[in-house]
Enzyme design. Sequence first.
Site, mmCIF file in Angstrom:
data_model
loop_
_atom_site.group_PDB
_atom_site.id
_atom_site.type_symbol
_atom_site.label_atom_id
_atom_site.label_comp_id
_atom_site.label_asym_id
_atom_site.label_seq_id
_atom_site.Cartn_x
_atom_site.Cartn_y
_atom_site.Cartn_z
ATOM 1 N N ASP A 154 -28.570 16.954 -1.556
ATOM 2 C CA ASP A 154 -28.552 18.042 -2.533
ATOM 3 C C ASP A 154 -28.538 17.464 -3.945
ATOM 4 O O ASP A 154 -27.628 16.728 -4.319
ATOM 5 C CB ASP A 154 -27.301 18.891 -2.291
ATOM 6 C CG ASP A 154 -27.305 20.199 -3.046
ATOM 7 O OD1 ASP A 154 -27.788 20.236 -4.191
ATOM 8 O OD2 ASP A 154 -26.795 21.193 -2.489
ATOM 9 N N HIS B 35 -30.541 21.601 -1.086
ATOM 10 C CA HIS B 35 -29.863 22.822 -1.523
ATOM 11 C C HIS B 35 -30.611 24.087 -1.091
ATOM 12 O O HIS B 35 -30.188 25.189 -1.417
ATOM 13 C CB HIS B 35 -29.757 22.798 -3.060
ATOM 14 C CG HIS B 35 -28.726 23.718 -3.634
ATOM 15 N ND1 HIS B 35 -27.375 23.496 -3.509
ATOM 16 C CD2 HIS B 35 -28.848 24.873 -4.360
ATOM 17 C CE1 HIS B 35 -26.707 24.449 -4.131
ATOM 18 N NE2 HIS B 35 -27.573 25.303 -4.642
ATOM 19 N N SER C 252 -23.975 28.286 -2.595
ATOM 20 C CA SER C 252 -23.963 27.829 -3.978
ATOM 21 C C SER C 252 -23.033 28.699 -4.819
ATOM 22 O O SER C 252 -21.837 28.757 -4.567
ATOM 23 C CB SER C 252 -25.396 27.794 -4.515
ATOM 24 O OG SER C 252 -25.468 27.088 -5.726
#
Length: 291
Positions: A236, A269, A160
């Site tokens: 995600d 995620h 991320s």
Amino acid sequence: MSIQTFGHEAFFMQLNSDIKSFGGRQRQYTHPSQTLSCEMTFSIYLPLQAEFGPVPVLYWLSGLTCTDQNFVTKAGAQVYAAEHGIAIVCPDTSPRGDSVPDDSDGGWDFGLGAGFYLNATQPPWSTNYQMYDYVIEELPTLIEQNFPIDSQRQAISGHSMGGHGALTIALKNTARFRSVSAFSPIVAPTQCPWGEKAFTHYLGGDRNDWLQYDACSLVAIATDQLPVLVDQGTGDDFLETQLKTELLVETAQAAKYPMQIRMQEGYDHSYFFIASFIGEHIAFHAEHLTD
């Protein structure tokens, strides 16, 4: 406690924990950072092979709200690092401490836990938020001085915000790293709400100053190429608004920059996603870290 000379001053590093894992040692240390003007914590996994000589190293950069411990406790990477004889270094995601400024609105996507791996130029952030220099200069020097690490065999990865950090740092330092990988990276922070908020505060209002920390912008002008592996889950929740993986695909194709960019069906995620593919990422880096 280990004492090491750093620059012209005595440098102290305190061992917080030391746990045996897959024949190696999972350790956590705290040290005063000159770069960030605060105390910092990092974790390092040393495989058994490190007892017999220098080993290659993978730097892992975590995402928003994380510390050095998220990857250590959730990714399950130690078994693969032990198999391939690779050390893994996990820094914290931002400067810390009562004197370090935070988001005045209490947001989790900026300030503490959200350093974005850049060098802030705007007050009050510029005093502490120098994460780029910390990751690229101070921390590697500390690691090389204190641990059996082969500094000629380095790779970098992240998730991320940390995926953003890994890509941008590697693209700007191609002579230092042999490979780079990322999970769910923010590939175009200049074009998403997370990046726009952070960059406005850290770097100011001139968007031209932001481009040096934007992976897509760096790929578009790259003259040297590294092996790149990116995994992104199709399930995600941040994919469309914040991560925008399609922009990296398009930019890499236009720039003729070869990358493995894999869309993994149904994955989200979370660290369940990372744990599912971290073995493949470490094997990818091992291939390029082996002389």
